[in-house]
Motif scaffolding. Sequence first.
Motif, PDB file in Angstrom:
ATOM      1  N   ARG A   1       0.858  -1.197   0.000  1.00  0.00           N
ATOM      2  CA  ARG A   1       0.000   0.000   0.000  1.00  0.00           C
ATOM      3  C   ARG A   1       0.889   1.240   0.000  1.00  0.00           C
ATOM      4  NH1 ARG A   1      -4.129  -0.385   4.457  1.00  0.00           N
ATOM      5  NH2 ARG A   1      -4.766  -2.086   3.103  1.00  0.00           N
ATOM      6  N   LEU A   2       0.691   2.106  -0.984  1.00  0.00           N
ATOM      7  CA  LEU A   2       1.507   3.318  -1.100  1.00  0.00           C
ATOM      8  C   LEU A   2       0.631   4.549  -0.950  1.00  0.00           C
ATOM      9  CD1 LEU A   2       3.672   2.550  -4.297  1.00  0.00           C
ATOM     10  CD2 LEU A   2       4.313   2.214  -1.905  1.00  0.00           C
ATOM     11  N   SER A   3       1.229   5.621  -0.405  1.00  0.00           N
ATOM     12  CA  SER A   3       0.471   6.870  -0.385  1.00  0.00           C
ATOM     13  C   SER A   3       1.326   7.984  -0.953  1.00  0.00           C
ATOM     14  CB  SER A   3      -0.003   7.195   1.024  1.00  0.00           C
ATOM     15  OG  SER A   3       0.904   8.036   1.664  1.00  0.00           O
ATOM     16  N   LYS A   4       0.677   8.835  -1.678  1.00  0.00           N
ATOM     17  CA  LYS A   4       1.355  10.019  -2.218  1.00  0.00           C
ATOM     18  C   LYS A   4       0.323  11.133  -2.275  1.00  0.00           C
ATOM     19  CE  LYS A   4       3.964  11.569  -6.233  1.00  0.00           C
ATOM     20  NZ  LYS A   4       5.128  12.211  -5.687  1.00  0.00           N
ATOM     21  N   GLY A   5       0.624  12.275  -1.672  1.00  0.00           N
ATOM     22  CA  GLY A   5      -0.364  13.353  -1.591  1.00  0.00           C
ATOM     23  C   GLY A   5      -1.609  12.813  -0.916  1.00  0.00           C
ATOM     24  N   ASP A   6      -2.774  13.036  -1.526  1.00  0.00           N
ATOM     25  CA  ASP A   6      -3.994  12.535  -0.887  1.00  0.00           C
ATOM     26  C   ASP A   6      -4.452  11.205  -1.478  1.00  0.00           C
ATOM     27  OD1 ASP A   6      -4.768  13.407  -3.330  1.00  0.00           O
ATOM     28  OD2 ASP A   6      -6.334  14.776  -2.624  1.00  0.00           O
ATOM     29  N   ARG A   7      -3.577  10.532  -2.218  1.00  0.00           N
ATOM     30  CA  ARG A   7      -3.987   9.254  -2.817  1.00  0.00           C
ATOM     31  C   ARG A   7      -3.357   8.084  -2.078  1.00  0.00           C
ATOM     32  NH1 ARG A   7      -3.945   8.012  -8.648  1.00  0.00           N
ATOM     33  NH2 ARG A   7      -5.627   6.729  -7.891  1.00  0.00           N
ATOM     34  N   ILE A   8      -4.164   7.053  -1.873  1.00  0.00           N
ATOM     35  CA  ILE A   8      -3.666   5.811  -1.291  1.00  0.00           C
ATOM     36  C   ILE A   8      -4.032   4.699  -2.252  1.00  0.00           C
ATOM     37  CG2 ILE A   8      -3.850   4.193   0.632  1.00  0.00           C
ATOM     38  CD1 ILE A   8      -4.509   6.500   2.444  1.00  0.00           C
ATOM     39  N   VAL A   9      -3.060   3.865  -2.620  1.00  0.00           N
ATOM     40  CA  VAL A   9      -3.364   2.772  -3.557  1.00  0.00           C
ATOM     41  C   VAL A   9      -2.788   1.463  -3.026  1.00  0.00           C
ATOM     42  CG1 VAL A   9      -3.433   4.203  -5.652  1.00  0.00           C
ATOM     43  CG2 VAL A   9      -1.267   3.236  -4.890  1.00  0.00           C
ATOM     44  N   ASN A  10      -3.413   0.379  -3.430  1.00  0.00           N
ATOM     45  CA  ASN A  10      -2.895  -0.955  -3.130  1.00  0.00           C
ATOM     46  C   ASN A  10      -2.394  -1.586  -4.409  1.00  0.00           C
ATOM     47  OD1 ASN A  10      -3.436  -1.129  -0.422  1.00  0.00           O
ATOM     48  ND2 ASN A  10      -5.429  -2.084  -0.677  1.00  0.00           N
ATOM     49  N   GLY A  11      -1.327  -2.356  -4.309  1.00  0.00           N
ATOM     50  CA  GLY A  11      -0.885  -3.142  -5.460  1.00  0.00           C
ATOM     51  C   GLY A  11      -0.716  -4.586  -5.019  1.00  0.00           C
ATOM     52  N   GLN A  12      -0.972  -5.518  -5.925  1.00  0.00           N
ATOM     53  CA  GLN A  12      -0.798  -6.940  -5.597  1.00  0.00           C
ATOM     54  C   GLN A  12       0.119  -7.618  -6.588  1.00  0.00           C
ATOM     55  OE1 GLN A  12      -4.464  -6.168  -5.767  1.00  0.00           O
ATOM     56  NE2 GLN A  12      -4.182  -5.617  -3.626  1.00  0.00           N
ATOM     57  N   GLY A  13       0.777  -8.656  -6.105  1.00  0.00           N
ATOM     58  CA  GLY A  13       1.585  -9.485  -6.991  1.00  0.00           C
ATOM     59  C   GLY A  13       1.669 -10.881  -6.401  1.00  0.00           C
ATOM     60  N   ALA A  14       1.690 -11.894  -7.253  1.00  0.00           N
ATOM     61  CA  ALA A  14       1.803 -13.273  -6.759  1.00  0.00           C
ATOM     62  C   ALA A  14       2.886 -13.995  -7.543  1.00  0.00           C
ATOM     63  CB  ALA A  14       0.471 -13.995  -6.905  1.00  0.00           C
TER      64      ALA A  14
END
Length: 514
Positions: free
Chosen positions: A468-481
């Motif tokens: 989970r990354l945040s930058k400014g007012d955005r928070i995003v999740n990334g997945q990898g398997a």
Amino acid sequence: MSSDHLVIFDTTLRDGEQSPGASMTRDEKVRIARQLEKMRVDVIEAGFAAASNGDFESVRAVAEAVKDSVVCSLARANENDIRRAGEAIRPARAGRIHTFIATSPIHMEKKLRMSPEQVLEQAVKAIGWAREFTDNVEFSAEDAGRSEVDYLCRIFEQVIKAGATTINVPDTVGYNMPDQFASLIRTLIERVPNSDQVVWSVHCHNDLGLAVANSLAAVNAGARQVECTVNGLGERAGNASMEEVVMAVRTRKDFFPVSTRIETSQIVPASKLVSQITGYPVQPNKAVVGANAFAHESGIHQDGVLKHRETYEIMRAEDVGWSTNRLTLGKLSGRNALRSRLQELGIVIESEEQLNAAFARFKSLADKKQEIFDEDLQALMSDDTAPPREHYKLVSLRVSSETGEVPSAGITLTVDGSERSGEAPGSGPVDATFKAIEAIVGSQAQLLLYSVNAITGGTDAQGEVTVRLSKGDRIVNGQGADTDIIVASAKAYVNAVNRLFSGVERVDPQDGTV
Ligand code: KIV
Ligand code: ZN
């Protein structure tokens, strides 16, 4: 609908998506919606169409894909929101518009800056606009749990007269206690003169851990729709958890005068899918869908269950969809076997190219891992749900890690098609990998969460990583398997960075404007 039918209104794709970092792409929403339909959810709230063009497209895509459940869009009580919602649900076989406005003194005065009379007038107008599109219209009094009962009675009577068919009573901030909430529902049903013309609904948040308890208390007070989410996902501490509500009503038929039409064996697959797509892991001791929900650790319990299951189990694991990891495919399985198993899992392959790409990934996984389970296939297909524009793509990764040496990583990515490489040392191989990626992408995002889950058992299991990354007012999740967790970590980081740069702008449904 009979008076003992409890309508299950799932808002995973709308309120659930309001969890930080849980935003979903259109295709991800369609996959979850298909699973919800398979589970026989009555109403799927697919999103908030006026929030952005992306949200509009998602609601429309769900409306096109789903046939058996009602598809609903949220809309604030203004004409533009309602028209967007109406357009988005147009392709649905059965569609609903869910419009809302706040009714508590604090929300009306401080957020809306409107008088109670203005709010009432706006609510009635909103129902009129919504009825131009559909006769299935839900009205919510936001923050009803802290609103004045007399005022709620007045506004509900008027919106029912205007044509609302479901009245929703949200405990928006999770403030109510079960007895108090039940008494509110009972009073409203008794005092609103036309209350018998609508379905009474509740929507409880979990700030004090009472969302499910409040929803169930409301059912015994007369509510016949519960709004809930898979895994209890949702704004802040989340919503009432769908699986808990459904299983409570089913397990305690003696206590609740209602039943649902939910296909309970689809609960665990739905939970896994939502967790995998949103990157929100399910805690092991979570009721119904946690990994330990049916595990007996103490010897006395194990002995009891072996002698007679019901000594310690009130539900059967298989009734909610727990099965021992199902061996599905192996190295020698062909393209058609893959396609049909994916279909059974609710994953629709839309083109030959998509099948070819999935088959190539399947073969490369089968080279590394002897047995491939349903969970592996689901993770494999999540590689296919990349953000709309994949700016960065992982090409190769080299990591060195040795006792007494500083770990380092070298990575190659394609950036809009051309290759770029970066290297970095780190405090461990994962840290070095993330730093090497940053050396190329320079996002300077803050890492909020890094989690690894084994998808199945065994040391050759695939690791599923969430970043989970945040930058400014955005928070995003990334997945990898991947079977290599460092590679899975790199994939997850790159996936999160791509989402960060996909720059979707959205309006918050609770931003206060009508
Ligand atoms: O919590 C809430 O009040 C909501 C409404 C929009 C129903 O999510
Ligand atoms: Zn809510």
